[in-house]
Enzyme design. Structure first.
Site, short mmCIF file in Angstrom:
data_model
loop_
_atom_site.label_atom_id
_atom_site.label_comp_id
_atom_site.label_asym_id
_atom_site.label_seq_id
_atom_site.Cartn_x
_atom_site.Cartn_y
_atom_site.Cartn_z
N PHE A 1 0.81 -1.23 0.00
CA PHE A 1 0.00 0.00 0.00
C PHE A 1 0.84 1.27 0.00
CE2 PHE A 1 0.93 -0.11 4.55
CZ PHE A 1 1.08 1.24 4.84
N CYS B 1 9.69 1.72 3.24
CA CYS B 1 10.59 0.63 3.61
C CYS B 1 12.01 1.14 3.78
CB CYS B 1 10.57 -0.47 2.56
SG CYS B 1 11.30 0.06 1.02
P1 NAD Z 1 1.44 -6.54 3.06
O1 NAD Z 1 2.40 -7.67 3.08
O2 NAD Z 1 0.37 -6.50 4.08
O3 NAD Z 1 0.70 -6.50 1.63
C1 NAD Z 1 1.43 -6.61 0.42
C2 NAD Z 1 0.62 -7.44 -0.57
O4 NAD Z 1 0.53 -8.78 -0.09
C3 NAD Z 1 -0.80 -6.94 -0.77
O5 NAD Z 1 -1.09 -6.97 -2.16
C4 NAD Z 1 -1.65 -7.91 0.03
O6 NAD Z 1 -2.91 -8.16 -0.58
C5 NAD Z 1 -0.83 -9.18 0.07
N1 NAD Z 1 -0.90 -9.87 1.38
C6 NAD Z 1 -1.01 -9.30 2.61
N2 NAD Z 1 -0.98 -10.23 3.57
C7 NAD Z 1 -0.85 -11.41 2.97
C8 NAD Z 1 -0.72 -12.76 3.43
N3 NAD Z 1 -0.75 -13.05 4.74
N4 NAD Z 1 -0.58 -13.72 2.52
C9 NAD Z 1 -0.54 -13.44 1.22
N5 NAD Z 1 -0.65 -12.19 0.71
C10 NAD Z 1 -0.80 -11.18 1.57
O7 NAD Z 1 2.31 -5.19 3.07
P2 NAD Z 1 1.78 -3.71 3.20
O8 NAD Z 1 1.28 -3.50 4.58
O9 NAD Z 1 0.89 -3.40 2.06
O10 NAD Z 1 3.16 -2.90 2.98
C11 NAD Z 1 4.03 -2.57 4.04
C12 NAD Z 1 5.22 -3.51 4.08
O11 NAD Z 1 5.88 -3.51 2.83
C13 NAD Z 1 6.28 -3.06 5.09
O12 NAD Z 1 6.76 -4.19 5.76
C14 NAD Z 1 7.37 -2.45 4.21
O13 NAD Z 1 8.66 -2.47 4.77
C15 NAD Z 1 7.28 -3.33 3.02
N6 NAD Z 1 7.86 -2.68 1.85
C16 NAD Z 1 9.05 -3.14 1.40
C17 NAD Z 1 9.66 -2.53 0.32
C18 NAD Z 1 10.97 -3.01 -0.19
O14 NAD Z 1 11.30 -2.70 -1.33
N7 NAD Z 1 11.73 -3.76 0.59
C19 NAD Z 1 9.03 -1.45 -0.32
C20 NAD Z 1 7.80 -1.02 0.17
C21 NAD Z 1 7.21 -1.65 1.25
#
Ligand code: NAD
Length: 519
Positions: free
Chosen positions: A172, A304
């Site tokens: 998100f 992140c």
């Molecule tokens: P999230 O893992 O909750 O969601 C990411 C995606 O995964 C979404 O499309 C969601 O529908 C899906 N998802 C969520 N939970 C799931 C599960 N249990 N099983 C399968 N699919 C699932 O992440 P978020 O809250 O949207 O984003 C924040 C996180 O992303 C933070 O931890 C941040 O550090 C990380 N992030 C990392 C980078 C990077 O490049 N390393 C960049 C941006 C964000």
């Protein structure tokens, strides 16, 4: 809108009000070149994080819809993979211009659904746009290799070719930049793409899809589905999907990496972080304080690459009171309000999680130098706001240090010298980013060589590499072996075919079979 506001005041769940729902826009699926309404009965709400007003609904796509989307990708791959590389390049050249022309509209959508400030939302689009611009160099990036005369009359050369249908699962926090790390690179290489945006911020991806269609991308080259776990499992399991790009939390990323890999797919998985900023006593004080404050609290800490952990070395710890003053001066407000520095968190759940992590720090003995809980934002009493917060005297065993907070909270540790600071960072399981603030070249060089983190800034607080390089987070922040964008991104989305050919003059014809291994 008036009805919705009244219901919110009365604390009546909006789900109970059919009139409210009928007036709320629904997010469409994008299948085979058409924006279509899902036939599902299972919908998720999208709220404006500054007000918690309902601003849209997103479907959990049905199995039939997801199958239709991937079938469309498979059909389109037949012709798209054979389209000349110059034609693909022209589409992306038009695409980058359309994104530039519509940056304000994209930023508005980001602020509405995600909450970040409009200026920061434009930065979100611009960092994604840079990847699209880089994708336009595909005619050089896709070059193979040749080695003539490996033996008499024999040459070897390689082609770099697309791999098939690829899929992206996005988080998100960067509604434009992260989807733009995914489908433009995958598609410009000749793959077709199935995108699943974050169910919390799907609007920006839909606008980007329309622009790509307007730029001339043929039907079926990009398909978009929405949903949560079922959509993710579908992507991990469908045999036509050859590669998955994921960005998000460790919980989801490790699961997707394992499930996708077990099914024989390539998976690149960028995950969570705990980025340390090391402050040396010889650093430029004014720059350092400003950079720390910007990188800890910008985007409400929901990056992140946020610098969420400061390590003050030696007497630099005396700068803490000034750091607190500077953090206090940030203006917390709705992202679309002029002068806002820090917007709301994505959801009420995120807000209460961040607040409970602050409380855990207090209970475990940290010193709360600045408390952003219970902040009052005039005109936005229902928003998910937490103000800049600083916890000092933090130790490695505390929950607020061990967990990624993903909010506007800076935890401060202290170290006696550089070796101690480096050892602390190397013992943290994450390896996304880090930065050092110093005026000493030898200190900077030692740090960059000894610290075990994938992306390092020297007097640069958020060292996200430009797209001619790759995003190289490491250790607990990454699963896979090929990173996003840059040369590694091209490698992820392509496979190599190696041709060894011999053209002999007629009088050099073999006179007997060669049964030994050719050398
Ligand atoms: P999230 O893992 O909750 O969601 C990411 C995606 O995964 C979404 O499309 C969601 O529908 C899906 N998802 C969520 N939970 C799931 C599960 N249990 N099983 C399968 N699919 C699932 O992440 P978020 O809250 O949207 O984003 C924040 C996180 O992303 C933070 O931890 C941040 O550090 C990380 N992030 C990392 C980078 C990077 O490049 N390393 C960049 C941006 C964000």
């Amino acid at each position: 809108a008036i009805l919705r506001r009244s219901l919110l005041k009365l604390k009546v769940p909006l789900q109970q009000c059919r009139m409210c729902y009928s007036s709320v826009p629904t997010t469409k699926l994008f299948i085979d070149g058409k924006f279509v309404e899902s036939s599902t009965s299972d919908w998720l709400d999208i709220h404006n994080p500054a007000t918690n007003e309902l601003v849209g609904r997103v479907p959990k796509a049905t199995q039939e819809e997801m199958l239709a989307a991937v079938d469309s990708c498979s059909r389109a791959f037949q012709s798209w993979s054979e389209t000349s590389i110059l034609s693909r390049q022209q589409i992306f050249l038009r695409y980058q211009q359309l994104i530039k022309d519509n940056i304000k509209e994209l930023a508005k959508m980001i602020t509405l659904e995600q909450g970040k400030t409009l200026a920061d939302a434009e930065g979100d689009v611009l960092r994604g746009l840079q990847v699209v611009e880089h994708a336009c160099s595909i005619t050089s990036l896709m070059l193979g290799e040749t080695l003539p005369s490996i033996t008499k009359d024999m040459d070897t050369y390689t082609y770099r070719l697309p791999i098939g249908v690829c899929a992206g699962i996005a988080p998100f926090n960067f509604p434009a930049m992260i989807p733009l790390w995914m489908f433009p690179i995958g598609m410009v290489c000749g793959n077709t793409y199935l995108m699943k945006p974050s169910e919390r911020v799907p609007g920006c991806t839909m606008l980007l899809a329309k622009m790509l269609q307007d730029a001339g991308a043929p039907n079926g080259t990009l398909n978009i589905i929405h949903g949560q776990h079922a959509a993710v499992n579908f992507i991990c399991d469908h045999p036509a999907i050859k590669a998955i790009s994921f960005v998000g939390s460790n919980r989801a990323g490790e699961y997707i990496y394992e499930r996708g890999s077990k099914n024989g797919k390539r998976v690149q998985s960028n995950m969570g972080a705990k980025n340390h900023g090391v402050v040396m006593p010889d650093a430029n004080k004014e720059n350092t304080i400003n950079q720390l404050v910007g990188a800890a609290f910008g985007a409400a800490g929901q990056r992140c690459m946020a610098l969420s952990t400061a390590v003050f070395v030696g007497e630099s710890r005396e700068w803490l009171p000034e750091l607190v003053q500077r953090a206090k001066s940030l203006r917390v407000n709705a992202g679309d309000q002029p002068g806002a520095d820090v917007g709301p968190l994505i959801s009420p759940e995120a807000k209460s999680r961040v607040e409970s992590l602050i409380q855990s720090g207090v209970e475990e003995g940290a010193k709360l130098l600045l408390d952003g809980r219970n902040i009052h934002v005039k005109g936005y009493k229902n928003g998910n706001f937490v103000g800049p917060t600083i916890l000092s005297n933090v130790t490695m065993d505390m929950k607020c240090y061990r967990e990624e907070i993903f909010g506007p909270v800076l935890v401060v540790l202290e170290a006696d010298n550089l070796d101690e600071a480096i050892s602390l960072i190397n013992r943290n399981p994450y390896g996304n980013g880090t930065a050092i603030f110093t005026t000493n070249g030898a200190t900077a060089r030692k740090f960059t060589h000894e610290v075990d983190v994938g992306q390092i800034g020297v007097n640069v607080p958020i060292p996200v590499p430009l797209p001619m390089f790759s995003f190289t987070g490491s250790r607990g922040s990454f699963r896979g072996d090929t990173n996003f964008y840059g040369k590694q991104g091209i490698q992820f989305y392509t496979q190599i075919k190696t041709v060894t050919s011999q053209w002999k003059a007629e009088d050099a014809t073999l006179t007997s079979p060669a049964v030994t291994m050719p050398t």
